[in-house]
Design a protein around this motif. Structure first.
Motif, mmCIF file in Angstrom:
data_model
loop_
_atom_site.group_PDB
_atom_site.id
_atom_site.type_symbol
_atom_site.label_atom_id
_atom_site.label_comp_id
_atom_site.label_asym_id
_atom_site.label_seq_id
_atom_site.Cartn_x
_atom_site.Cartn_y
_atom_site.Cartn_z
ATOM 1 N N HIS A 263 0.988 -1.156 0.147
ATOM 2 C CA HIS A 263 0.018 0.079 -0.052
ATOM 3 C C HIS A 263 1.010 1.211 0.049
ATOM 4 C CE1 HIS A 263 -3.033 2.799 1.087
ATOM 5 N NE2 HIS A 263 -3.986 1.792 0.886
ATOM 6 N N PRO A 264 0.496 2.265 -0.663
ATOM 7 C CA PRO A 264 1.490 3.617 -0.984
ATOM 8 C C PRO A 264 1.401 3.969 0.481
ATOM 9 C CG PRO A 264 0.029 3.354 -2.720
ATOM 10 C CD PRO A 264 -0.455 2.225 -1.984
ATOM 11 N N TYR A 265 0.563 4.123 1.437
ATOM 12 C CA TYR A 265 0.580 4.623 2.778
ATOM 13 C C TYR A 265 1.710 3.778 3.547
ATOM 14 C CZ TYR A 265 -1.061 6.183 7.363
ATOM 15 O OH TYR A 265 -1.154 6.436 8.570
ATOM 16 N N THR A 266 1.668 2.392 3.470
ATOM 17 C CA THR A 266 2.512 1.914 4.095
ATOM 18 C C THR A 266 4.032 2.246 3.556
ATOM 19 O OG1 THR A 266 0.956 -0.019 4.038
ATOM 20 C CG2 THR A 266 3.373 -0.648 4.891
ATOM 21 N N TRP A 267 3.992 2.456 2.383
ATOM 22 C CA TRP A 267 5.322 2.667 1.687
ATOM 23 C C TRP A 267 5.774 4.297 2.400
ATOM 24 C CZ3 TRP A 267 4.131 2.420 -4.241
ATOM 25 C CH2 TRP A 267 4.006 1.029 -4.539
ATOM 26 N N GLY A 268 4.614 5.030 2.566
ATOM 27 C CA GLY A 268 5.042 6.203 3.338
ATOM 28 C C GLY A 268 5.552 6.243 4.550
ATOM 29 N N LEU A 269 4.849 5.306 5.418
ATOM 30 C CA LEU A 269 5.238 4.933 6.571
ATOM 31 C C LEU A 269 6.567 4.626 6.899
ATOM 32 C CD1 LEU A 269 2.039 3.414 8.286
ATOM 33 C CD2 LEU A 269 2.957 5.742 8.803
ATOM 34 N N LEU A 270 6.827 3.668 6.203
ATOM 35 C CA LEU A 270 8.187 2.957 6.270
ATOM 36 C C LEU A 270 9.432 4.000 5.859
ATOM 37 C CD1 LEU A 270 7.332 -0.650 4.751
ATOM 38 C CD2 LEU A 270 8.404 -0.160 7.018
ATOM 39 N N SER A 271 8.868 4.667 4.668
ATOM 40 C CA SER A 271 9.900 5.761 4.088
ATOM 41 C C SER A 271 10.514 6.853 5.313
ATOM 42 C CB SER A 271 9.651 6.561 2.847
ATOM 43 O OG SER A 271 9.301 5.331 1.787
ATOM 44 N N ALA A 272 9.554 7.294 6.106
ATOM 45 C CA ALA A 272 9.465 8.188 7.136
ATOM 46 C C ALA A 272 10.354 7.728 8.452
ATOM 47 C CB ALA A 272 8.060 8.621 7.698
ATOM 48 N N MET A 273 10.522 6.551 8.609
ATOM 49 C CA MET A 273 11.323 5.679 9.509
ATOM 50 C C MET A 273 12.890 6.616 9.483
ATOM 51 S SD MET A 273 10.614 1.827 9.623
ATOM 52 C CE MET A 273 12.086 1.250 10.649
ATOM 53 N N PRO A 274 13.210 7.263 10.776
ATOM 54 C CA PRO A 274 14.554 7.765 10.756
ATOM 55 C C PRO A 274 15.439 6.632 10.463
ATOM 56 C CG PRO A 274 13.327 8.229 12.603
ATOM 57 C CD PRO A 274 12.724 7.439 12.086
ATOM 58 N N ASP A 275 16.486 7.144 9.830
ATOM 59 C CA ASP A 275 17.716 5.903 9.220
ATOM 60 C C ASP A 275 19.098 6.764 9.250
ATOM 61 O OD1 ASP A 275 19.268 4.069 8.228
ATOM 62 O OD2 ASP A 275 18.177 4.075 6.178
ATOM 63 N N LEU A 276 20.007 6.302 9.927
ATOM 64 C CA LEU A 276 21.212 7.000 9.976
ATOM 65 C C LEU A 276 22.026 7.014 8.774
ATOM 66 C CD1 LEU A 276 22.424 5.870 13.532
ATOM 67 C CD2 LEU A 276 21.537 8.153 13.035
ATOM 68 N N ASP A 277 21.860 5.751 7.982
ATOM 69 C CA ASP A 277 22.646 5.560 6.797
ATOM 70 C C ASP A 277 22.341 6.203 5.504
ATOM 71 O OD1 ASP A 277 24.344 4.070 8.275
ATOM 72 O OD2 ASP A 277 23.213 2.483 7.947
ATOM 73 N N THR A 278 20.970 6.854 5.565
ATOM 74 C CA THR A 278 20.360 7.501 4.627
ATOM 75 C C THR A 278 21.342 8.468 3.907
ATOM 76 O OG1 THR A 278 18.361 8.499 3.601
ATOM 77 C CG2 THR A 278 18.926 9.147 5.688
ATOM 78 N N ASP A 279 21.165 8.864 2.662
ATOM 79 C CA ASP A 279 21.804 10.054 1.757
ATOM 80 C C ASP A 279 21.089 11.181 1.865
ATOM 81 O OD1 ASP A 279 23.758 7.890 1.207
ATOM 82 O OD2 ASP A 279 22.795 7.621 -0.709
ATOM 83 N N ASP A 280 19.611 11.020 2.002
ATOM 84 C CA ASP A 280 18.598 12.098 2.230
ATOM 85 C C ASP A 280 19.149 13.312 3.417
ATOM 86 O OD1 ASP A 280 17.546 10.982 0.215
ATOM 87 O OD2 ASP A 280 15.788 10.080 1.295
ATOM 88 N N THR A 281 18.925 14.203 3.028
ATOM 89 C CA THR A 281 19.310 15.365 4.076
ATOM 90 C C THR A 281 18.292 15.616 4.980
ATOM 91 O OG1 THR A 281 18.698 17.327 2.455
ATOM 92 C CG2 THR A 281 21.113 16.610 2.792
ATOM 93 N N GLU A 282 16.880 15.309 4.335
ATOM 94 C CA GLU A 282 15.786 15.438 5.152
ATOM 95 C C GLU A 282 14.821 14.279 5.338
ATOM 96 O OE1 GLU A 282 13.160 18.692 3.602
ATOM 97 O OE2 GLU A 282 14.646 20.123 3.359
ATOM 98 N N LEU A 283 14.415 14.227 6.508
ATOM 99 C CA LEU A 283 13.406 13.047 6.681
ATOM 100 C C LEU A 283 12.244 13.037 6.074
ATOM 101 C CD1 LEU A 283 13.567 10.614 8.721
ATOM 102 C CD2 LEU A 283 12.081 11.829 10.389
ATOM 103 N N TYR A 284 11.594 11.756 5.406
ATOM 104 C CA TYR A 284 10.703 11.917 4.427
ATOM 105 C C TYR A 284 9.112 12.277 5.332
ATOM 106 C CZ TYR A 284 6.826 10.157 1.317
ATOM 107 O OH TYR A 284 5.696 9.770 0.501
ATOM 108 N N THR A 285 8.445 12.820 4.554
ATOM 109 C CA THR A 285 7.033 13.034 5.242
ATOM 110 C C THR A 285 6.077 12.717 4.274
ATOM 111 O OG1 THR A 285 7.300 15.295 4.880
ATOM 112 C CG2 THR A 285 7.568 14.663 6.952
ATOM 113 N N ILE A 286 4.844 12.057 4.536
ATOM 114 C CA ILE A 286 3.536 11.591 3.651
ATOM 115 C C ILE A 286 3.181 13.274 3.443
ATOM 116 C CG2 ILE A 286 1.594 10.571 3.422
ATOM 117 C CD1 ILE A 286 2.650 8.356 5.512
#
Length: 363
Positions: A263-286
Motif C-alpha cells: 500500500h502506498p501509505y505503508t510505503w510512506g510510513l516505512l520511508s518516514a522511519m529515521p535512518d542513520l545511513d540515508t543519503d537524504d538530508t531531510e526526513l521523508y514525510t507523507i
C-alpha cells in the motif's frame, strides 16, 4: 508462532462514530481484525487513524459521545472451572458485564502515560491489590502477597518497600512497570499496550518492551500494540495491521509488511522511519493531511495524498485484495488490471538493508 493458531478475538465490520461540535465524525469505518492466542498484533498508523478508538471499543471504554454504529467484537475464552469454550460479543454486553468480566479481568490495558493511569492519592500496593480483590474476592493478605510477586515480576527491586510508595515517588520507567503489574494483576488473556513507551527515554523504552515480551512468553498472553513507531513494531510484532482514516488498509505478518509492503501509505510510513545511513538530508514525510471524517469519504481515503492514485480511487473504495500468505491490502494498485507501480527506489534500498541486517543478526 503457534502451529495451530487459536483465535481469541474476532472483530468484524466495526463502525464507530462520535458526536462533536464540528459534526458527526465517522472515526472507525468497517474494521476487521483478528488476534490469536500467544501472538502479538501491532496496529500502526498516524495520529487520528483510529488505533486507540478500536482498542477502547474492545475494552468497552469509549467516550460518552462515541457510538458503535455496527459490527461485532467477539471474544473467546475457556471457563476456568469446566474448561468449556465461550464466545461472546463485547458490543452486546451490558456496561455492568463489561466492568465485571472484561476490563482488567480478561482484557487489560497499559496506557501511554503512567501518570494518567495511576491514582496519586493511593499507594502502589493498594492499586495493584484492588483489581484482585474486586474481580476475584481475594483476601487482603493474599492480594498483598501476589502484588509483591507482580512487582518482582516486572523488575522492581525492593518490592515490599515500594508497595508503600505513592506514584510521585517513582521514576517514569518504574511507574510504567507498576502500570504493567496492575494490568497483569487479574491474569488477563489479552494485554493491550497503547504507545506504552512514548513517555519514556530510549534506554527505558527498550527495557519495557523486553519486559512485556518476557511476560508474554511466561503467561502465553496475546498482545495488541498500538504505535506509530515502526522500530517498535519490528522488534515485537508477529502481525501488523496498518490503519488509515478509520480503516485497515494493509494486513500481514511483520515480514510481509516490512519486506513486501504494497500500500502506498505503508510505503510512506516505512520511508518516514529515521535512518542513520540515508543519503537524504531531510526526513521523508507523507504529503498532505488525513481526511476530515465529518464528511463522507468518497473512494479511497488516501487518494488525495497518493501520488500513485488511479482514476478509480476517486470513485470507489478498494476492497481487500489477497496477496498470498496472511498478506492483504486495500489498494486498487493490487488489482490484476492495475498498472504496475514500483515502490520508491529509496525505500527498496532501505528494505534490502533491513533484510541484510536481519539475516546477519539471525532473525
Amino acid at each position: 508462532m503457534n502451529e495451530k493458531r487459536e483465535r481469541i478475538l474476532r472483530i468484524r465490520d466495526l463502525s464507530i462514530s462520535f458526536k462533536t461540535e464540528s459534526g458527526h465524525v465517522n472515526a472507525i469505518r468497517g474494521v476487521n481484525m483478528d488476534l490469536y492466542k500467544g501472538e502479538t498484533l501491532a496496529i500502526v498508523g498516524e495520529s487520528g487513524s483510529g488505533k486507540s478508538v478500536t482498542t477502547k471499543a474492545i475494552m468497552g471504554i469509549l467516550a460518552n459521545n462515541g457510538t458503535i454504529e455496527s459490527g461485532s467484537i467477539e471474544y473467546t475464552w475457556y471457563d476456568e472451572f469446566t474448561g468449556e469454550k465461550h464466545t461472546e460479543d463485547i458490543v452486546k454486553m451490558s456496561e455492568k458485564m463489561k466492568q465485571k468480566e472484561i476490563r482488567g479481568r480478561k482484557i487489560a490495558m497499559v496506557f501511554q502515560d503512567p501518570m494518567t493511569s495511576l491514582n496519586p492519592t493511593m499507594t502502589i500496593g493498594k492499586q495493584i491489590m484492588e483489581p484482585m480483590i474486586y474481580h476475584y474476592h481475594k483476601s487482603k493478605e493474599e492480594a498483598y502477597k501476589e502484588a509483591v510477586e507482580l512487582l518482582n515480576l516486572v523488575g522492581i527491586t525492593d518490592a515490599e518497600k515500594r508497595m508503600k510508595n505513592y506514584p510521585h515517588q517513582l521514576s517514569g520507567g518504574m511507574r510504567q512497570r507498576v502500570v504493567i503489574a496492575i494490568a497483569l494483576s487479574c491474569d488477563p488473556y489479552i494485554l493491550i499496550c497503547d504507545e506504552p513507551t512514548t513517555a519514556l527515554d530510549v534506554t527505558i523504552q527498550a527495557k519495557i518492551l523486553e519486559l512485556i515480551q518476557d511476560i508474554q512468553k511466561k503467561k502465553n498472553l496475546s498482545v495488541i500494540y498500538i504505535t506509530h513507531d515502526l522500530g517498535v513494531v519490528a522488534k515485537v510484532a508477529d502481525f501488523v495491521n496498518v490503519m488509515y482514516a478509520g480503516k485497515i488498509v494493509e494486513v500481514g505478518s511483520v515480514n510481509e509488511i516490512f519486506y513486501d509492503p504494497r500500500h502506498p501509505y505503508t510505503w510512506g510510513l516505512l520511508s518516514a522511519m529515521p535512518d542513520l545511513d540515508t543519503d537524504d538530508t531531510e526526513l521523508y514525510t507523507i504529503p498532505g493531511t488525513p481526511p476530515n471524517l465529518t464528511v463522507e469519504v468518497k473512494g479511497d481515503a488516501f487518494a488525495p495524498r497518493n501520488q500513485y492514485a488511479l482514476n478509480i480511487d476517486l470513485r470507489l473504495d478498494p476492497p481487500m485484495f489477497y496477496l498470498g500468505g496472511t498478506h492483504r491490502c486495500a489498494s486498487w494498485l493490487c488489482h490484476e488490471k492495475a498498472p504496475k507501480v514500483e515502490m520508491p527506489e529509496q525505500l527498496k534500498k532501505r528494505i534490502l538493508k533491513m533484510k541484510k541486517e536481519a539475516e546477519e543478526s539471525g532473525n
